[in-house]
Scaffold this motif. Structure first.
Motif: not given
Length: 356
Positions: A230, A325-327, A329-330
């Motif tokens: 990604e 990572y998905h949590t 990064k934002q």
């Protein structure tokens, strides 16, 4: 004039020593710098002394590549010999490495006061060599400089209020260094231009608990590879870890680069979107430069980073890593929170030593 022996041996200690040495010089304290040689590779050692303008070590013991016991024993012998020759007013050690323990033991056995910078930290994981080193060093030190309130509370729970020691909360000297060298790094480092990347994740893996457990290492690399699908993952890799990956046929799809100097590391930290690491120092450096961090361990000494949402622990679970990572990064956070002294830690050390 006060005369201090400073013992260093590993990358994080060079960073800490740079901040403290500058303040010792400012306040007229004579310093003798002893490099044990624990980190000897040019990218892990020489470049730090050059970039950070740390005085060349007065003594280099060149001890490395041995087992924990052999390395610590030889360091103890070498440091003791120097101390007996030069009889300084005190010995200062940093952090939790074999060099730290050897320096503290050598001094204490010949009744030279021991100053421990970064005292009171605990992971509560006695399988970590670092935990053993820091506990013993704290117990035999005379002055304990603690980076956080949590570190002080750890010492109190262990009964240090009953011991003849001075406990001081001074903040974190790594933050002093980060702030001082950030501008120089911006002018001197070209790592971002060399890599041709501006949108990437920065990762480091070096802890024995991860690199020596092949199953764990496999999971971590798989997790980083998934993230790399990604967003590019830049992985400065310790030579030892690179050798293990090659030997065990573990294939990383990340952008693997050689270990970098401090200026390059600052540029990478300031430019990345997120940090993934098993390093205690890099966890803090991520915070200093306003980056969220995912820690590849089950515990951390820097609990305040987790408590305030700057850091999250995932162990060696590749699925937790990918989800974190998905949590992260934002995630939005206030990095102006004063957790580590805001750049005054080293001066407090120098002023305390001056009054010895």
């Amino acid at each position: 004039m006060k005369r201090i022996f400073t013992i260093v041996g590993a990358r994080p200690q060079f960073v800490k020593a740079a901040a403290v040495s500058r303040m010792l010089k400012k306040h007229g304290i004579d310093e003798v710098l002893v490099h044990t040689g624990q980190h000897f590779d040019a990218n892990m050692s020489d470049v730090f002394f050059e970039e950070m303008e740390i005085p060349k070590p007065d003594h280099n013991l060149n001890i490395n590549g041995l087992t924990h016991g052999a390395m610590t024993g030889r360091m103890l012998e070498g440091i003791e010999k120097l101390l007996l020759q030069e009889q300084p007013d005190a010995v200062m050690v940093f952090g939790d490495t074999n060099s730290t323990l050897a320096g503290a033991l050598a001094a204490k056995k010949i009744n030279i006061p021991v100053i421990h910078v970064e005292a009171g930290l605990r992971s509560f994981n006695m399988k970590m060599p670092e935990e053993i080193n820091r506990i013993i060093t704290d117990r035999i030190s005379d002055i304990l400089f603690c980076p956080t309130e949590n570190a002080i509370q750890n010492l109190k729970r262990e009964g240090f209020d009953l011991f003849p020691v001075k406990i001081i909360k001074n903040g974190d000297v790594m933050q002093d260094a980060a702030y001082y060298y950030a501008q120089k790094a911006a002018l001197k480092s070209t790592i971002i231009e060399q890599l041709g990347l501006h949108h990437f994740v920065l990762a480091t893996i070096h802890r024995q608990e991860n690199t020596d457990d092949i199953q764990k290492l496999h999971h971590l690399i798989d997790g980083l590879n998934a993230i790399n699908h990604e967003i590019p993952v830049v992985l400065p890799l310790h030579p030892r870890t690179e050798h293990i990956l090659s030997q065990c046929h573990i294939r990383s799809k990340c952008i693997i680069i050689k270990p970098v100097g401090y200026f390059d590391m600052i540029r990478l930290l300031k430019s990345c979107q997120l940090v993934i690491t098993d390093s205690g120092g890099v966890q803090k450096e991520a915070f200093f430069f306003g980056k969220h961090c995912i820690t590849l361990r089950e515990e951390t000494e820097w609990v305040e980073l987790v408590e305030n949402g700057f850091n999250t622990l995932v162990g060696a679970d590749e699925n937790l890593l990918f989800a974190a990572y998905h949590t992260m990064k934002q995630k939005q956070s206030d990095f102006s929170l004063n957790l580590y002294g805001n750049g005054t830690a080293a001066e407090q050390i120098a002023l305390t030593i001056k009054e010895l």
